[in-house]
Design a protein around this motif. Structure first.
Motif, PDB file in Angstrom:
ATOM      1  N   HIS A 284     -15.082   0.803  38.718  1.00  0.00           N
ATOM      2  CA  HIS A 284     -15.666   2.041  39.229  1.00  0.00           C
ATOM      3  C   HIS A 284     -15.306   3.214  38.314  1.00  0.00           C
ATOM      4  CE1 HIS A 284     -11.708   2.922  40.886  1.00  0.00           C
ATOM      5  NE2 HIS A 284     -11.709   1.690  41.321  1.00  0.00           N
ATOM      6  N   ASP A 285     -16.188   4.171  38.336  1.00  0.00           N
ATOM      7  CA  ASP A 285     -16.041   5.364  37.528  1.00  0.00           C
ATOM      8  C   ASP A 285     -15.847   5.026  36.047  1.00  0.00           C
ATOM      9  OD1 ASP A 285     -16.292   8.027  37.351  1.00  0.00           O
ATOM     10  OD2 ASP A 285     -14.283   8.543  38.043  1.00  0.00           O
ATOM     11  N   LEU A 286     -16.787   4.241  35.568  1.00  0.00           N
ATOM     12  CA  LEU A 286     -16.765   3.846  34.163  1.00  0.00           C
ATOM     13  C   LEU A 286     -17.726   4.704  33.352  1.00  0.00           C
ATOM     14  CD1 LEU A 286     -16.947  -0.056  34.381  1.00  0.00           C
ATOM     15  CD2 LEU A 286     -14.966   1.354  33.828  1.00  0.00           C
ATOM     16  N   ILE A 287     -17.356   4.970  32.124  1.00  0.00           N
ATOM     17  CA  ILE A 287     -18.286   5.513  31.144  1.00  0.00           C
ATOM     18  C   ILE A 287     -18.771   4.314  30.332  1.00  0.00           C
ATOM     19  CG2 ILE A 287     -18.543   7.164  29.261  1.00  0.00           C
ATOM     20  CD1 ILE A 287     -15.814   8.311  30.078  1.00  0.00           C
ATOM     21  N   SER A 288     -20.039   4.254  30.006  1.00  0.00           N
ATOM     22  CA  SER A 288     -20.495   3.091  29.239  1.00  0.00           C
ATOM     23  C   SER A 288     -21.522   3.476  28.172  1.00  0.00           C
ATOM     24  CB  SER A 288     -21.063   2.023  30.168  1.00  0.00           C
ATOM     25  OG  SER A 288     -22.277   2.465  30.714  1.00  0.00           O
ATOM     26  N   ALA A 289     -21.636   2.619  27.175  1.00  0.00           N
ATOM     27  CA  ALA A 289     -22.617   2.791  26.096  1.00  0.00           C
ATOM     28  C   ALA A 289     -23.044   1.393  25.650  1.00  0.00           C
ATOM     29  CB  ALA A 289     -21.979   3.559  24.923  1.00  0.00           C
ATOM     30  N   SER A 290     -24.237   1.293  25.103  1.00  0.00           N
ATOM     31  CA  SER A 290     -24.722   0.003  24.606  1.00  0.00           C
ATOM     32  C   SER A 290     -24.475  -0.102  23.110  1.00  0.00           C
ATOM     33  CB  SER A 290     -26.226  -0.137  24.868  1.00  0.00           C
ATOM     34  OG  SER A 290     -26.441  -0.332  26.236  1.00  0.00           O
ATOM     35  N   VAL A 291     -23.978  -1.253  22.692  1.00  0.00           N
ATOM     36  CA  VAL A 291     -23.674  -1.473  21.272  1.00  0.00           C
ATOM     37  C   VAL A 291     -24.295  -2.788  20.825  1.00  0.00           C
ATOM     38  CG1 VAL A 291     -21.838  -1.976  19.617  1.00  0.00           C
ATOM     39  CG2 VAL A 291     -21.526  -0.157  21.290  1.00  0.00           C
ATOM     40  N   TYR A 292     -25.139  -2.717  19.815  1.00  0.00           N
ATOM     41  CA  TYR A 292     -25.728  -3.939  19.270  1.00  0.00           C
ATOM     42  C   TYR A 292     -24.852  -4.463  18.138  1.00  0.00           C
ATOM     43  CZ  TYR A 292     -28.839  -7.288  17.121  1.00  0.00           C
ATOM     44  OH  TYR A 292     -29.356  -8.453  16.609  1.00  0.00           O
ATOM     45  N   SER A 293     -24.502  -5.735  18.214  1.00  0.00           N
ATOM     46  CA  SER A 293     -23.722  -6.362  17.143  1.00  0.00           C
ATOM     47  C   SER A 293     -24.652  -7.187  16.259  1.00  0.00           C
ATOM     48  CB  SER A 293     -22.631  -7.244  17.741  1.00  0.00           C
ATOM     49  OG  SER A 293     -22.147  -8.132  16.745  1.00  0.00           O
ATOM     50  N   PHE A 294     -24.757  -6.799  14.985  1.00  0.00           N
ATOM     51  CA  PHE A 294     -25.573  -7.572  14.056  1.00  0.00           C
ATOM     52  C   PHE A 294     -24.924  -8.930  13.783  1.00  0.00           C
ATOM     53  CE2 PHE A 294     -27.128  -3.310  13.390  1.00  0.00           C
ATOM     54  CZ  PHE A 294     -28.477  -3.468  13.116  1.00  0.00           C
ATOM     55  N   THR A 295     -23.592  -8.954  13.753  1.00  0.00           N
ATOM     56  CA  THR A 295     -22.887 -10.217  13.502  1.00  0.00           C
ATOM     57  C   THR A 295     -23.153 -11.232  14.610  1.00  0.00           C
ATOM     58  OG1 THR A 295     -21.126  -8.816  12.650  1.00  0.00           O
ATOM     59  CG2 THR A 295     -20.644 -11.168  12.823  1.00  0.00           C
ATOM     60  N   LYS A 296     -23.044 -10.765  15.853  1.00  0.00           N
ATOM     61  CA  LYS A 296     -23.191 -11.703  16.970  1.00  0.00           C
ATOM     62  C   LYS A 296     -24.618 -11.718  17.517  1.00  0.00           C
ATOM     63  CE  LYS A 296     -18.343 -11.477  18.281  1.00  0.00           C
ATOM     64  NZ  LYS A 296     -17.347 -11.133  19.294  1.00  0.00           N
ATOM     65  N   GLN A 297     -25.470 -10.827  17.002  1.00  0.00           N
ATOM     66  CA  GLN A 297     -26.865 -10.750  17.440  1.00  0.00           C
ATOM     67  C   GLN A 297     -26.986 -10.624  18.958  1.00  0.00           C
ATOM     68  OE1 GLN A 297     -28.967 -14.027  15.543  1.00  0.00           O
ATOM     69  NE2 GLN A 297     -28.011 -13.556  13.598  1.00  0.00           N
ATOM     70  N   GLU A 298     -26.207  -9.694  19.495  1.00  0.00           N
ATOM     71  CA  GLU A 298     -26.300  -9.458  20.933  1.00  0.00           C
ATOM     72  C   GLU A 298     -25.907  -8.017  21.241  1.00  0.00           C
ATOM     73  OE1 GLU A 298     -23.462 -12.326  22.441  1.00  0.00           O
ATOM     74  OE2 GLU A 298     -21.796 -10.923  22.187  1.00  0.00           O
ATOM     75  N   THR A 299     -26.361  -7.535  22.392  1.00  0.00           N
ATOM     76  CA  THR A 299     -25.995  -6.189  22.823  1.00  0.00           C
ATOM     77  C   THR A 299     -24.905  -6.289  23.876  1.00  0.00           C
ATOM     78  OG1 THR A 299     -28.213  -5.365  22.384  1.00  0.00           O
ATOM     79  CG2 THR A 299     -26.856  -4.067  23.873  1.00  0.00           C
ATOM     80  N   ASN A 300     -23.834  -5.544  23.663  1.00  0.00           N
ATOM     81  CA  ASN A 300     -22.764  -5.472  24.653  1.00  0.00           C
ATOM     82  C   ASN A 300     -22.751  -4.091  25.269  1.00  0.00           C
ATOM     83  OD1 ASN A 300     -21.053  -7.972  24.590  1.00  0.00           O
ATOM     84  ND2 ASN A 300     -21.015  -7.467  22.413  1.00  0.00           N
ATOM     85  N   GLU A 301     -22.435  -4.048  26.540  1.00  0.00           N
ATOM     86  CA  GLU A 301     -22.128  -2.769  27.123  1.00  0.00           C
ATOM     87  C   GLU A 301     -20.637  -2.550  26.906  1.00  0.00           C
ATOM     88  OE1 GLU A 301     -22.879  -0.386  31.288  1.00  0.00           O
ATOM     89  OE2 GLU A 301     -22.489  -2.529  31.320  1.00  0.00           O
TER      90      GLU A 301
END
Lengths: 197, 197
Positions: free
Chosen positions: A89-106
């Motif tokens: 709860h009460d998290l700040i978040s951003a999306s990050v795309y990893s070219f190495t892993k070819q996936e988007t992480n929050e």
């Protein structure tokens, strides 16, 4: 940083023109004395910036960031790549795309650990396309805190991350700047010095 | 370890009879001076075990494990929870079920960093059901190396992990042993001392 460059030359494995493997001392096996030297170097480069908190991204950023935090006697927060059940709860978040892993992480951070009075140093192990660093910058700015600088252990200076960050006016310090991985060989950029606007 | 117990009492948040949140100093925000003290304590407890390598599991184990590695001047390896694209051959792996996250992770280690001559100290932040520690033990034994001990920052002694490990004959050192989280309160086990067979 000479000690780091030597380690990269001695132990780094060039897998392709884009990929340098440094898993014997940085991001799988870690050399604690080298991490301590890296922490001292970051502390020295950012000592006049009135830093109040250090943030990094799990997992490979934690080593260099913790050693920097120890030197500067400041708390470290590591952003997480997924939400956990006990941290939800009460998290700040951003999306990050990893070219190495070819996936988007929050990537997420608890809001309670950053306030608008904080001056934040962002530390990470690698800078390539800059997506992780930009995500960390976004987290800090969502908390209305100030990004005082970005410290990177190894920058792949032939990729766009460094320019993306400095073009936005952030102070970037990279301890090793790699100009090319062509012909299976690590070539360092002539200017190892800081990039500022 | 008194400093750690004090920090747990002062800053730990009891979320339920099973869950203690210590994200202000251990597994989200980290207190580097406390991590250093934890590293010194582990180093002292295992100094006569002829350890050659330290292993932990990303991410929360890295802080205490790196500080222990620094004190003992030994390499640290952190096992990863998923395969990455640049770290994908000759891996040792084990399956670990996380009760907190309700999911099974494959944890992996590059075989090249452990040999049968290694005497390994396993460090982790929490011991509850013991699944992570048993997974790390399995990795070490797949490499035919020797598990010389397991060092845990916070053991939930009312769960089965401690017994599972010591019943198999491994040396376990926990810096804080929690007997109960009932009534929203942390009660430490009377015996903080080591559990050996």
């Amino acid at each position: 940083m000479e000690l780091l460059q030597k380690k990269i030359v001695d132990e780094g494995i060039v897998l392709s023109e884009d990929v340098l493997k440094v898993d014997s001392f940085l991001n799988h096996q870690m050399d604690p004395k080298l991490m301590q030297a890296v922490g001292k170097e970051f502390a020295s480069r950012f000592q006049d910036k009135k830093i109040t908190k250090i943030i990094t991204l799990e997992s490979s950023g934690i080593g260099p960031a913790l050693m920097t935090a120890l030197e500067l006697d400041l708390p470290l927060i590591f952003a997480r790549k997924r939400k956990s059940l006990t941290l939800n709860h009460d998290l700040i978040s951003a999306s990050v795309y990893s070219f190495t892993k070819q996936e988007t992480n929050e990537i997420t951070l608890s809001r309670k650990f950053l306030s608008k009075d904080d001056h934040v140093l962002i530390i990470d192990d690698f800078l390539a396309n800059g997506q992780a660093a930009l995500g960390l910058i976004e987290l800090v700015e969502q908390a209305e805190a100030t990004v005082s600088g970005i410290g990177i252990v190894i920058e792949k200076a032939f990729q766009q991350g460094g320019a993306l960050i400095t073009d936005k006016g952030y102070l970037l310090e990279s301890l090793a700047r790699i100009e090319s991985l062509r012909d299976g060989k690590v070539t360092f950029a002539k200017s190892e010095s800081k990039q500022t606007i």
